[in-house]
Scaffold this active site. Sequence first.
Site, mmCIF file in Angstrom:
data_model
loop_
_atom_site.group_PDB
_atom_site.id
_atom_site.type_symbol
_atom_site.label_atom_id
_atom_site.label_comp_id
_atom_site.label_asym_id
_atom_site.label_seq_id
_atom_site.Cartn_x
_atom_site.Cartn_y
_atom_site.Cartn_z
ATOM 1 N N TYR A 60 92.737 20.139 41.611
ATOM 2 C CA TYR A 60 91.343 20.458 41.301
ATOM 3 C C TYR A 60 91.273 21.393 40.105
ATOM 4 O O TYR A 60 90.421 21.239 39.227
ATOM 5 C CB TYR A 60 90.659 21.107 42.518
ATOM 6 N N PHE B 113 71.025 8.567 17.595
ATOM 7 C CA PHE B 113 71.614 7.727 18.632
ATOM 8 C C PHE B 113 70.814 7.979 19.908
ATOM 9 O O PHE B 113 70.356 9.090 20.146
ATOM 10 C CB PHE B 113 73.113 7.969 18.855
ATOM 11 N N ASP C 196 79.195 14.081 15.777
ATOM 12 C CA ASP C 196 79.421 13.128 16.845
ATOM 13 C C ASP C 196 80.659 12.378 16.380
ATOM 14 O O ASP C 196 80.601 11.505 15.505
ATOM 15 C CB ASP C 196 78.225 12.187 17.019
ATOM 16 N N LYS D 26 85.235 5.096 23.294
ATOM 17 C CA LYS D 26 85.332 4.268 22.082
ATOM 18 C C LYS D 26 86.708 4.454 21.431
ATOM 19 O O LYS D 26 87.703 3.985 21.965
ATOM 20 C CB LYS D 26 84.199 4.626 21.110
ATOM 21 N N ARG E 203 69.313 -3.756 19.260
ATOM 22 C CA ARG E 203 69.280 -2.452 18.600
ATOM 23 C C ARG E 203 68.129 -2.486 17.604
ATOM 24 O O ARG E 203 68.311 -2.614 16.403
ATOM 25 C CB ARG E 203 70.600 -2.138 17.891
ATOM 26 N N PHE F 205 65.564 0.576 26.856
ATOM 27 C CA PHE F 205 66.343 -0.644 26.597
ATOM 28 C C PHE F 205 67.300 -0.992 27.725
ATOM 29 O O PHE F 205 67.615 -2.151 27.945
ATOM 30 C CB PHE F 205 67.122 -0.499 25.274
HETATM 31 O O1 PLI Z 1 78.183 6.366 26.556
HETATM 32 P P1 PLI Z 1 78.603 7.792 26.472
HETATM 33 O O2 PLI Z 1 77.779 8.689 27.308
HETATM 34 O O3 PLI Z 1 80.063 7.995 26.708
HETATM 35 O O4 PLI Z 1 78.409 8.240 24.929
HETATM 36 C C1 PLI Z 1 77.167 8.304 24.333
HETATM 37 C C2 PLI Z 1 77.302 8.015 22.870
HETATM 38 C C3 PLI Z 1 77.250 9.044 21.985
HETATM 39 N N1 PLI Z 1 77.342 8.838 20.645
HETATM 40 C C4 PLI Z 1 77.494 7.606 20.133
HETATM 41 C C5 PLI Z 1 77.567 7.439 18.657
HETATM 42 C C6 PLI Z 1 77.568 6.514 20.967
HETATM 43 O O5 PLI Z 1 77.730 5.313 20.440
HETATM 44 C C7 PLI Z 1 77.456 6.691 22.392
HETATM 45 C C8 PLI Z 1 77.455 5.618 23.291
HETATM 46 N N2 PLI Z 1 77.397 4.378 22.861
HETATM 47 C C9 PLI Z 1 77.294 3.277 23.552
HETATM 48 C C10 PLI Z 1 77.225 3.244 25.032
HETATM 49 C C11 PLI Z 1 77.255 2.033 22.815
HETATM 50 O O6 PLI Z 1 77.212 0.956 23.417
HETATM 51 O O7 PLI Z 1 77.290 2.103 21.574
#
Ligand code: PLI
Length: 460
Positions: free
Chosen positions: A73, A125, A216, A259, A384, A451
Amino acid sequence: MSHDSWAEPWKIKMVEPLRMTTREEREAAIRDAGYNSFLLRSDDVYIDLLTDSGTSAMSDYQWAGIMLGDEAYAGSRSFYHLVDAVHEVYGYEEVVPTHQGRGAEHILSQILIEPGDAVPGNMYFTTTRFHQEHAGGHFYDVIIDEAHEPDSLHPFKGNIDLAKLAAVVEEYGVERIPYVSFETNVNMAGGQPASMANLREVYEYCSANGILVMLDATRALENAYFIQQREHGYADTPIHDILREICSYSDGATVSSKKDNLVNIGGLLLLRDPELARKARSLLVAFEGLHTYGGMSGRDMEALARGIEEMAASDTHVRSRVGQVEYLGDGLIKHGIPIVRPVGGHAVFLDARAILDHLPQEHFPAAALTAALYLDAGVRGMERGIVSAGRDKETGENHHPKLELTRLAIPRRVYTQSHMDVTIESIARVHENREDVRGLQFTYEPEELRFFQARFEPVG
Ligand code: PLI
């Protein structure tokens, strides 16, 4: 080893079978989903280009880490591995783990934004702007004009326009600007990078005025690749060094680790100032979890540490990743299909406004195109455009973004070149029959981030 192709620096060890569907099955599926691709079941999807978020294939090294994750933990060994990986690859001193990117955005917005503040950023975003507004801030778009032009071939459409930024600073005064929100490889602009020169210039301007810069850094690796390819003086600089330099022009960063970081869940809030990090950790324990896991399990953190190491270990990974996206984009351009150019780092964006020019924006061309694409061959993209942009918090009116796009985001290390070929053929068919695509109207419109869960029906 050097070769001219973007061919993958990995081979496949395990496969996941896909279900093929008939046109009738897809007609029923999209109707049941209220014509919203987010509401489809993945079993009804053949090639899933909904998002590159959390959809990467992990390596055998990462999967081995899943078995080795330390589930303590407090003070997990995997957390300290993650801290070391961040220090090495991104270079920020303070590492605050979160369950995913929006968790980091939430904490950052809460510790820095006061009601009435202005937060300038290079295009919005969805979740980022939500958290800024939720904390009482007002988002101002300060991206260069070219970012809103699908056909502009500007190599760095993610750049911040310093005159626009200075105008917001002039209007509000530095004390009402908690930070500049600087996204790398801007998602909503089509996966478009900022240049190192712009990152440096914005940081110098902000530092001189006592304003913080928060990146970001969700897709900073892909941004680093474009700097290497396009910016004078970086052609021979390793990606690892470019990434470190990008981060050096900021006071902190939020990262969705789903990502670039090659994992299925996780996020990071990265800071330099220990006092700011103390405030963040103090909120973290209420909203995310203890400061040494923040909503991730030990195995999640172990896989993440390894993903961060792996993405930056050599230049071949990112080259192949972006190479595949460019392959899809170039294939569509050859068929004369309007897309955002230059082709972005994580996705190809179809210009729905140009393709369905018989539909007004009020009939949601990008959502309609996304549904039509799914119907043709089971390829799932994402709207988008005006639906994603939502309504103005104060007036309640729809935002009318200039870009009305269908995004085809490519998961990392998941699909093959033939999957890209099938996608190109399907889009070409839909493009050929574009006159038949009808617009959509809401049957249910959620109040926030509409969306995700909106439902539609064809107009007329
Ligand atoms: O989906 P998260 O909560 O892990 O992250 C949010 C997020 C923050 N910044 C940017 C630039 C993103 O692209 C983003 C999430 N993007 C998604 C879910 C997408 O499909 O692009």
